[in-house]
Write an enzyme that holds these catalytic residues in place. Structure first.
Site, PDB file in Angstrom:
ATOM      1  N   ASN A 130      41.166  40.300  23.736  1.00 50.06           N
ATOM      2  CA  ASN A 130      40.871  41.638  23.241  1.00 50.06           C
ATOM      3  C   ASN A 130      40.405  41.493  21.803  1.00 50.06           C
ATOM      4  OD1 ASN A 130      41.865  42.507  25.662  1.00 50.06           O
ATOM      5  ND2 ASN A 130      43.733  43.426  24.846  1.00 50.06           N
ATOM      6  N   TYR A 164      38.683  43.431  18.461  1.00 45.22           N
ATOM      7  CA  TYR A 164      38.258  44.660  17.803  1.00 45.22           C
ATOM      8  C   TYR A 164      37.650  44.423  16.418  1.00 45.22           C
ATOM      9  CZ  TYR A 164      40.355  47.194  21.602  1.00 45.22           C
ATOM     10  OH  TYR A 164      40.623  47.671  22.847  1.00 45.22           O
ATOM     11  N   ARG A 215      39.632  46.899  34.917  1.00 47.53           N
ATOM     12  CA  ARG A 215      40.940  46.376  34.527  1.00 47.53           C
ATOM     13  C   ARG A 215      41.919  47.543  34.373  1.00 47.53           C
ATOM     14  NH1 ARG A 215      42.953  44.715  28.763  1.00 47.53           N
ATOM     15  NH2 ARG A 215      45.049  44.092  29.357  1.00 47.53           N
ATOM     16  N   GLU A 265      48.615  41.463  25.402  1.00 52.87           N
ATOM     17  CA  GLU A 265      48.887  41.376  23.967  1.00 52.87           C
ATOM     18  C   GLU A 265      50.352  41.167  23.602  1.00 52.87           C
ATOM     19  OE1 GLU A 265      47.084  44.721  21.991  1.00 52.87           O
ATOM     20  OE2 GLU A 265      45.075  44.116  22.537  1.00 52.87           O
ATOM     21  N   GLU A 293      39.035  43.495  26.413  1.00 51.96           N
ATOM     22  CA  GLU A 293      38.922  44.772  25.700  1.00 51.96           C
ATOM     23  C   GLU A 293      37.999  44.580  24.506  1.00 51.96           C
ATOM     24  OE1 GLU A 293      42.549  46.663  24.338  1.00 51.96           O
ATOM     25  OE2 GLU A 293      43.576  46.204  26.216  1.00 51.96           O
ATOM     26  N   HIS A 300      51.542  46.224  30.603  1.00 49.99           N
ATOM     27  CA  HIS A 300      50.826  46.753  29.441  1.00 49.99           C
ATOM     28  C   HIS A 300      51.798  47.701  28.727  1.00 49.99           C
ATOM     29  CE1 HIS A 300      46.516  47.434  27.817  1.00 49.99           C
ATOM     30  NE2 HIS A 300      47.335  48.022  26.952  1.00 49.99           N
TER      31      HIS A 300
HETATM   32  C1  FCB Z   1      44.794  47.394  22.265  1.00 46.93           C
HETATM   33  C2  FCB Z   1      45.569  47.864  23.470  1.00 46.93           C
HETATM   34  C3  FCB Z   1      44.928  48.999  24.203  1.00 46.93           C
HETATM   35  C4  FCB Z   1      44.250  49.988  23.285  1.00 46.93           C
HETATM   36  C5  FCB Z   1      43.396  49.300  22.255  1.00 46.93           C
HETATM   37  C6  FCB Z   1      42.692  50.219  21.309  1.00 46.93           C
HETATM   38  O1  FCB Z   1      45.675  46.788  21.372  1.00 46.93           O
HETATM   39  O2  FCB Z   1      45.741  46.804  24.384  1.00 46.93           O
HETATM   40  O3  FCB Z   1      45.891  49.565  25.037  1.00 46.93           O
HETATM   41  O4  FCB Z   1      45.152  50.855  22.758  1.00 46.93           O
HETATM   42  O5  FCB Z   1      44.161  48.388  21.534  1.00 46.93           O
END
Ligand code: FCB
Length: 447
Positions: A293, A295, A76, A165, A352, A120
């Site tokens: 995405n 985290y 990607r 995002e 992500e 992006h």
């Molecule tokens: C996300 C972003 C990516 C990267 C990660 C850690 O929010 O899409 O570009 O910075 O966080």
């Protein structure tokens, strides 16, 4: 027992143009809002900028060899709008398009399937000077840019992501001011307009991509998180629902239900989008996939005096990454199951997932990152549980291939599975790179 993934599951890595390309003045590239923002004193840790970054613009062939060595079937990447249209509109920069031509050709030669993100975050500064995403017209300029790029690359690129995002574009860029263009607006009025104009751009792009690309597979990427109440009290649960509204439903509802969530419209008062007839139908154009995405999760407490009348709290006894984000693998399963249940996208990808850690080269030139391996292993297992629970998850992209410019944190946060020694631009696969190699080769997560 090893956890086996479905045949054809797409493993990949993800990157973004401004974070890796560098070469900001090369071959006619125009200025982006991130050039302007990163060169504004005080905005980025250590005064870092993306001027050089990983110099991927010149080293892309080497980076694709690294991916080939990893064995990933997919990658990607994102396209920098100001390389294609230096002023955001008008004159096309052939040299910029030619770079992406070469990059895509090289990926195809290596047998790596490209997933291309069209936006992006690097808006041409010239469009920002006219108001950027605060203006409805920017969605038309974006649609024009998408038309140019998809005509050019659509013979080889089938997987298209309109935006990365929208929440970060709106809230981090136009309410909190920690991302470009750095506007601070606690009322969230700007963020509301921006998110609607981004959504419009998305809706316009969907039909353009379908018209230009035979067999296109079109989606968008949202950063979403499970939102948990810090306690079982009515107040904390209501606060969690509000936070879920402003972070998750505000972005997913328009795309999949054709409406903004009523509770958040009521909460925001005057700070709501200016919706014209036909907008919501356009925004809710059917998609082929949704990228998530993921985290961490958020733990929310009611706080009557705080902005939004809530605050985020740190869970006790948890493990945190270098970003200060809690490691919470089951949140990935929970989120995927919830998105599948509430929105029913045809397919899902984790576009992500990964972690920043204080990685360092040892004397023998290796980077041992057992915590990243543990992070990845536990998140792969969570993705596997989601598939078992019926989620149509088709692939998983690690953030990120190599250490890079981490926005407001500059080069201080290393998310890569390859270490980048920035002074020499050497890429050094970390232990996690080799771990991922094995996962890809066997399409399974070892015990
Ligand atoms: C996300 C972003 C990516 C990267 C990660 C850690 O929010 O899409 O570009 O910075 O966080």
């Amino acid at each position: 027992m090893a956890l086996k993934f479905p045949d054809g599951f797409l493993w990949g890595t993800a990157t973004a143009s401004y974070q890796i390309e560098g070469a900001v003045h090369t071959d006619g590239r125009g200025e982006s809002i991130w050039d302007r923002f990163s060169h504004t004193p005080g905005k980025i840790e250590n005064g870092d900028t993306g001027d050089v970054a990983c110099d991927h613009y010149h080293r892309y062939a080497e980076d694709i060899r690294l991916m080939a060595d990893l064995g990933t079937p997919a990658y990607r990447l994102s396209i920098a709008w100001p390389r294609v249209l230096p002023a955001g509109k008008g004159q096309i920069n052939e040299a910029g398009l030619a770079f992406y031509d070469r990059l895509i050709d090289e990926l195809c030669k290596a047998g790596i399937v490209p997933f291309v993100t069209l936006y992006h975050w690097d808006l041409p500064q010239a469009l920002q000077d006219e108001g950027g995403w605060l203006r409805r017209e920017t969605s038309d300029h974006y649609a024009h840019y998408v038309d140019i790029v998809t005509r050019r690359l659509g013979d080889r690129v089938k997987n298209w992501i309109t935006f990365n995002e929208p929440l970060c574009i709106a809230d981090l860029g136009h309410a909190l001011g920690v991302h470009a263009p750095g506007h601070v607006d606690p009322s969230y009025a700007e963020a509301a307009h921006v998110s609607h104009h981004v959504n419009l751009g998305h809706g316009k792009a969907v039909s353009i991509i379908r018209a230009n690309v035979p067999g296109a597979h079109v989606g968008i990427v949202l950063n979403m998180a499970p939102i948990h109440a810090a306690s079982d009290t009515e107040e904390d649960r209501a606060a969690a629902r509000r936070f879920d509204g402003v972070t998750n439903r505000w972005y997913a509802d328009p795309l999949f239900k054709g409406e903004y969530p009523a509770d958040i419209l009521a909460l925001r008062g005057q700070a709501v989008p200016d919706i014209q007839p036909g907008d919501m139908q356009l925004i809710a154009a059917p998609l082929d996939f949704l990228g998530i995405n993921y985290y961490t999760r958020s733990l929310v407490q009611n706080a009557p005096d705080a902005p939004g009348q809530l605050k985020l709290v740190r869970p006790p006894n948890a493990e945190f990454t270098a970003m200060g984000w809690e490691v919470y693998p089951d949140g990935l399963r929970e989120l995927l199951v919830r998105v599948h249940r509430d929105y029913q996208p045809k397919a899902l990808y984790v576009t992500e997932n990964g972690c920043a850690l204080p990685d360092a080269l040892d004397e023998s030139g290796h980077v041992h990152d057992p915590r990243r391996i543990a992070y990845l292993r536990s998140h792969f297992a969570a993705a596997h549980r989601a598939i078992r629970e019926g989620v149509p998850l088709k692939g998983y992209f690690i953030w990120t291939l190599m250490d890079n410019f981490e926005w407001a944190y500059g080069y201080s946060k290393r998310f890569g599975i390859a270490y980048v020694d920035f002074p020499s631009q050497r890429r050094i696969p970390k232990d996690s790179f080799h771990f991922y190699q094995g996962v890809i080769r066997t399409n399974a997560v070892p015990e």
